[in-house]
Scaffold this motif. Structure first.
Motif, PDB file in Angstrom:
ATOM      1  N   SER A   1       3.762   3.482  -5.592  1.00  0.00           N
ATOM      2  CA  SER A   1       2.643   4.348  -5.996  1.00  0.00           C
ATOM      3  C   SER A   1       2.825   5.732  -5.391  1.00  0.00           C
ATOM      4  O   SER A   1       2.609   6.764  -6.042  1.00  0.00           O
ATOM      5  CB  SER A   1       1.310   3.748  -5.523  1.00  0.00           C
ATOM      6  N   TYR A   2       3.251   5.732  -4.136  1.00  0.00           N
ATOM      7  CA  TYR A   2       3.484   6.986  -3.412  1.00  0.00           C
ATOM      8  C   TYR A   2       4.649   7.760  -4.045  1.00  0.00           C
ATOM      9  O   TYR A   2       4.543   8.958  -4.328  1.00  0.00           O
ATOM     10  CB  TYR A   2       3.766   6.640  -1.951  1.00  0.00           C
TER      11      TYR A   2
ATOM     12  N   PRO B   1      -5.364   3.604  -9.413  1.00  0.00           N
ATOM     13  CA  PRO B   1      -5.415   3.045  -8.062  1.00  0.00           C
ATOM     14  C   PRO B   1      -6.609   2.119  -7.808  1.00  0.00           C
ATOM     15  O   PRO B   1      -7.682   2.305  -8.391  1.00  0.00           O
ATOM     16  CB  PRO B   1      -5.499   4.293  -7.173  1.00  0.00           C
TER      17      PRO B   1
ATOM     18  N   ASN C   1      -3.608  -4.070  -0.104  1.00  0.00           N
ATOM     19  CA  ASN C   1      -3.260  -2.647  -0.062  1.00  0.00           C
ATOM     20  C   ASN C   1      -3.866  -1.856  -1.217  1.00  0.00           C
ATOM     21  O   ASN C   1      -4.275  -2.410  -2.234  1.00  0.00           O
ATOM     22  CB  ASN C   1      -1.736  -2.467  -0.016  1.00  0.00           C
ATOM     23  N   PHE C   2      -3.903  -0.541  -1.013  1.00  0.00           N
ATOM     24  CA  PHE C   2      -4.400   0.408  -2.001  1.00  0.00           C
ATOM     25  C   PHE C   2      -3.200   0.886  -2.800  1.00  0.00           C
ATOM     26  O   PHE C   2      -2.255   1.441  -2.233  1.00  0.00           O
ATOM     27  CB  PHE C   2      -5.087   1.570  -1.279  1.00  0.00           C
ATOM     28  N   THR C   3      -3.222   0.654  -4.108  1.00  0.00           N
ATOM     29  CA  THR C   3      -2.045   0.932  -4.923  1.00  0.00           C
ATOM     30  C   THR C   3      -2.448   1.014  -6.391  1.00  0.00           C
ATOM     31  O   THR C   3      -3.622   0.773  -6.734  1.00  0.00           O
ATOM     32  CB  THR C   3      -0.993  -0.181  -4.702  1.00  0.00           C
TER      33      THR C   3
ATOM     34  N   PRO D   1       2.805  -0.436  -2.499  1.00  0.00           N
ATOM     35  CA  PRO D   1       2.193   0.888  -2.293  1.00  0.00           C
ATOM     36  C   PRO D   1       3.207   2.021  -2.202  1.00  0.00           C
ATOM     37  O   PRO D   1       2.902   3.159  -2.566  1.00  0.00           O
ATOM     38  CB  PRO D   1       1.440   0.734  -0.963  1.00  0.00           C
ATOM     39  N   GLU D   2       4.430   1.730  -1.757  1.00  0.00           N
ATOM     40  CA  GLU D   2       5.423   2.811  -1.657  1.00  0.00           C
ATOM     41  C   GLU D   2       5.795   3.328  -3.049  1.00  0.00           C
ATOM     42  O   GLU D   2       6.029   4.521  -3.230  1.00  0.00           O
ATOM     43  CB  GLU D   2       6.678   2.339  -0.904  1.00  0.00           C
TER      44      GLU D   2
ATOM     45  N   TYR E   1       0.192   3.488   6.020  1.00  0.00           N
ATOM     46  CA  TYR E   1      -0.108   4.198   4.766  1.00  0.00           C
ATOM     47  C   TYR E   1       1.096   5.011   4.286  1.00  0.00           C
ATOM     48  O   TYR E   1       1.822   5.608   5.081  1.00  0.00           O
ATOM     49  CB  TYR E   1      -1.328   5.105   4.945  1.00  0.00           C
ATOM     50  N   TYR E   2       1.275   4.985   2.965  1.00  0.00           N
ATOM     51  CA  TYR E   2       2.284   5.784   2.282  1.00  0.00           C
ATOM     52  C   TYR E   2       1.491   6.864   1.552  1.00  0.00           C
ATOM     53  O   TYR E   2       0.972   6.603   0.456  1.00  0.00           O
ATOM     54  CB  TYR E   2       3.049   4.934   1.271  1.00  0.00           C
TER      55      TYR E   2
ATOM     56  N   PHE F   1      -1.704   5.627  -0.125  1.00  0.00           N
ATOM     57  CA  PHE F   1      -1.561   4.224  -0.539  1.00  0.00           C
ATOM     58  C   PHE F   1      -1.188   3.318   0.643  1.00  0.00           C
ATOM     59  O   PHE F   1      -0.656   3.776   1.634  1.00  0.00           O
ATOM     60  CB  PHE F   1      -0.496   4.116  -1.631  1.00  0.00           C
ATOM     61  N   GLY F   2      -1.450   2.014   0.472  1.00  0.00           N
ATOM     62  CA  GLY F   2      -1.078   1.040   1.504  1.00  0.00           C
ATOM     63  C   GLY F   2      -2.293   0.533   2.263  1.00  0.00           C
ATOM     64  O   GLY F   2      -3.359   0.305   1.686  1.00  0.00           O
TER      65      GLY F   2
END
Lengths: 393, 246
Positions: free
Chosen positions: A316-317, A278, A284-286, A313-314, A10-11, A14-15
């Motif tokens: 998004s983070y 999101p 992944n969650f993004t 996802p990174e 996870y980031y 996210f991820g």
């Protein structure tokens, strides 16, 4: 900034690993093998040797003097278009193909949008004597036909995907569907910093060679760090690669540029970090472009490589913590930048990379007098069918 | 253990009335129904179900409409019959409020079957975001490690969904010795039924599933029957299937 991803992939929030249970052991195997691979001196020497003698690294940073004079902005280009096969995609494909061999896999599969990642994977399969199949949306097969022919020449099976919007997202679905059934002998070389953990991390790490080279190169050529680093964002791999080491340098503004398409109306663009919210897709969650119901929205870009409703996802983070900002560039602005680079510098850029330059050109007042490093992620030969249609050559 | 057999239908597909009728008819034989909520990017589904999802989306099918239909199905079948929702993580994520609502609870939906949420990620829906007693059904596969099977089996309540083969829906069933050993481990570690799904399309494959598991799940073949032969073909197929299973 905390080191991301955490041990669970996870980031921040996210991820993650949102894939069928059947693939969970494969993801674990990749994660464990990757850890060994990056600590194996012999394997790393082999990768570095291939990057140098086969891919043609390091790529230079070029000061685009003509364009800089015209815009009153100091434009520097990281020339990933000079990498063998014509784009940064080979950095990741070489790394993952070696990793696949390291894990004892005999078959490679990949998705491709613009075809650059497909060509890079097909190239590695030919080099390493592995079987290869590339999934590509039918719309992209038609609009990026030079790359389809290149993949076939390299001995790869190109499978057109007829489901959904027949573009990159559907190619990823098809590759995942294949992988669920073939995971015992097959490695799926994801082409961007998307998918389930550990893919976003692995792809970023293999692409970080771009900024490992760029940071000292830029200092040498310009005497200091750039004010801004700009890269186009579809899934986000070229941006992740050039952001990676600059995230550790204070005072450098990181700017990702999404495809603004025809307008900011739903379905007219691919700018998920600007207009999305999101959700969970492709592992992944993004940030994604989705309907109220949670289905992916149709997206558009003149560039097939940016035509994707989700993002790594990174990114998004980085957006949420403010470590990078994400802007847009319209089809028109990207085409203007494409032409400007052709005419004033003698470089035919990929339409994806043209978005990074297009954003700077369209906002040249904002960047006036600044030193701007743009990741020129690929060359534009493969875009000729679209260019013919758009610019009427 | 008594049998626990289930079947899959795409919600409101091919249309609302046919779905309700097929659901009610099927539940005369089967113990539970999986209602598919269509998703645009179904990575675990083969062509038959993926195409049904796309057609359903094209004709405007959504969760709210499907829940209305489930209400109609509930009115026609015995309360002992179980109903689950089968869809992908992003649909659940977008409808958490609906799934926590009083209206939804009245439908007596027993759990969620979400193929892109493996047990490592189910905290995403069961932690702070707990869906009020809605169980996320555990999937086990021929690839799952023994330790994971033991742990997952210990915390499942409704049933365990054992995937018969490496692949997506609509393939053929292959039970090798390793897989059968894993099924046995799941059965001995759990108190709920272990049900086999993926690749079960006739009475022979159903019988094989029942030799090793507590039940089977059928999906793709029923969608194909509805597509090719309509409700009558669907009814004939399920009547004959259970006739042959005895």
């Amino acid at each position: 900034m905390e080191r991301v991803p955490d041990k669970n992939g996870y980031y921040g929030k996210f991820g993650g690993k949102f894939l069928p249970e059947t693939l969970v052991p494969a993801l674990k195997q990749i994660e464990e093998s990757y850890e060994k691979f990056i600590n194996d001196t012999e394997a790393q020497a082999k990768l570095n040797d291939l990057l140098k003698r086969y891919a043609g690294r390091p790529t230079p940073i070029y000061f685009a003097e003509n364009l800089s004079n015209l815009l009153d902005v100091e434009i520097y280009l990281k020339r990933e278009d000079l990498v063998h096969t014509g784009a940064h995609k080979l950095n990741n494909a070489l790394g993952q193909a070696l990793l696949a061999k390291y894990m004892g896999k005999t078959r490679l599969i990949a998705e491709t949008g613009a075809g650059q990642h497909g060509v890079a994977t097909a190239t590695c399969a030919a080099l390493m004597g592995m079987e290869c199949e590339v999934f590509m949306g039918k719309v992209d097969v038609d609009r990026q036909s030079p790359n389809v022919k290149r993949m076939k020449l390299l001995g790869t099976k190109v499978t057109p995907v007829y489901s959904g919007s027949k573009t990159l997202k559907d190619a990823i679905n098809a590759a995942m569907q294949d992988w669920v059934a073939t995971v015992q002998n097959t490695h799926y070389i994801l082409g961007s910093v998307v998918g389930a953990h550990p893919f976003p991390m692995i792809v970023r790490d293999f692409q970080s060679v771009i900024s490992k080279e760029a940071v000292p190169q830029f200092l040498e050529i310009a005497g200091r760090h750039p004010d801004c680093v700009v890269a186009s964002v579809g899934g986000g791999s070229n941006a992740a690669g050039i952001f990676a080491k600059y995230l550790e340098v204070e005072g450098v503004k990181l700017i990702g540029v999404e495809a603004g398409g025809r307008s900011n109306k739903d379905g007219d663009h691919s700018a998920k970090l600007n207009y999305g919210r999101p959700g969970i897709v492709h592992g992944n969650f993004t940030y994604i472009l989705q309907t109220d119901e949670g289905n992916l929205m149709p997206v558009h870009s003149v560039s097939a490589g940016l035509d994707y409703p989700a993002v790594g996802p990174e990114h998004s983070y980085l957006k949420d913590i403010g470590a990078a900002v994400y802007e847009t560039c319209s089809d028109r602005e990207a085409l203007d930048a494409f032409q400007a680079l052709c005419r004033h510098e003698g470089i035919i850029p990929a339409l994806e990379s043209s978005h990074a330059l297009g954003h700077v050109m369209a906002h040249k007042e904002k960047y006036k007098g600044q030193k701007v490093l743009i990741n020129l992620s690929g060359r534009g030969d493969k875009d000729m069918p679209i260019i013919e249609e758009e610019l009427g050559l | 253990m008594t049998q626990y057999n289930g079947f899959y239908l795409m919600g409101n597909y091919p249309d609302r009335d046919t779905f309700i009728e097929a659901a009610a008819q099927g539940l005369q034989h089967f113990d539970f129904l999986e209602v598919g909520i269509p998703f645009s990017d179904p990575i675990a589904d083969g062509t038959a179900i993926a195409e049904a999802a796309q057609k359903a989306l094209d004709s405007g099918v959504n969760l709210a409409g499907i829940l209305e239909s489930i209400k109609a199905v509930r009115e026609r079948v015995s309360p002992e019959k179980d109903i689950y929702l089968m869809t992908y993580a992003n649909i659940i994520f977008n409808h958490e409020e609906t799934l926590k609502s009083e209206e939804f609870k009245k439908l007596n939906v027993k759990g969620l079957i979400v193929p892109d949420v493996p047990s490592s990620e189910d905290f995403f829906f069961t932690g702070e975001n707990a869906l009020d007693g809605l169980e996320i059904i555990t999937f086990l596969t021929p690839e799952t490690e023994d330790e994971t099977i033991k742990k997952a089996s210990g915390r499942s309540n409704s049933f365990i969904y054992f995937i018969s083969t490496r692949g997506i829906t609509g393939g053929s069933m292959k039970l090798d010795n390793d897989t059968m050993a894993k099924i046995d481990l799941a059965k001995s570690s759990s108190t709920c039924p272990v049900v086999l799904g993926f690749g079960i399309r006739d009475s022979d494959s159903a019988k094989t599933a029942l030799e090793h598991c507590d039940g089977f799940i059928m999906g793709t073949v029923l969608i194909q029957k509805l597509n090719d032969k309509g409700l009558d073909g669907f009814k004939k197929f399920t009547d004959e299937l259970f006739g042959e299973l005895g």
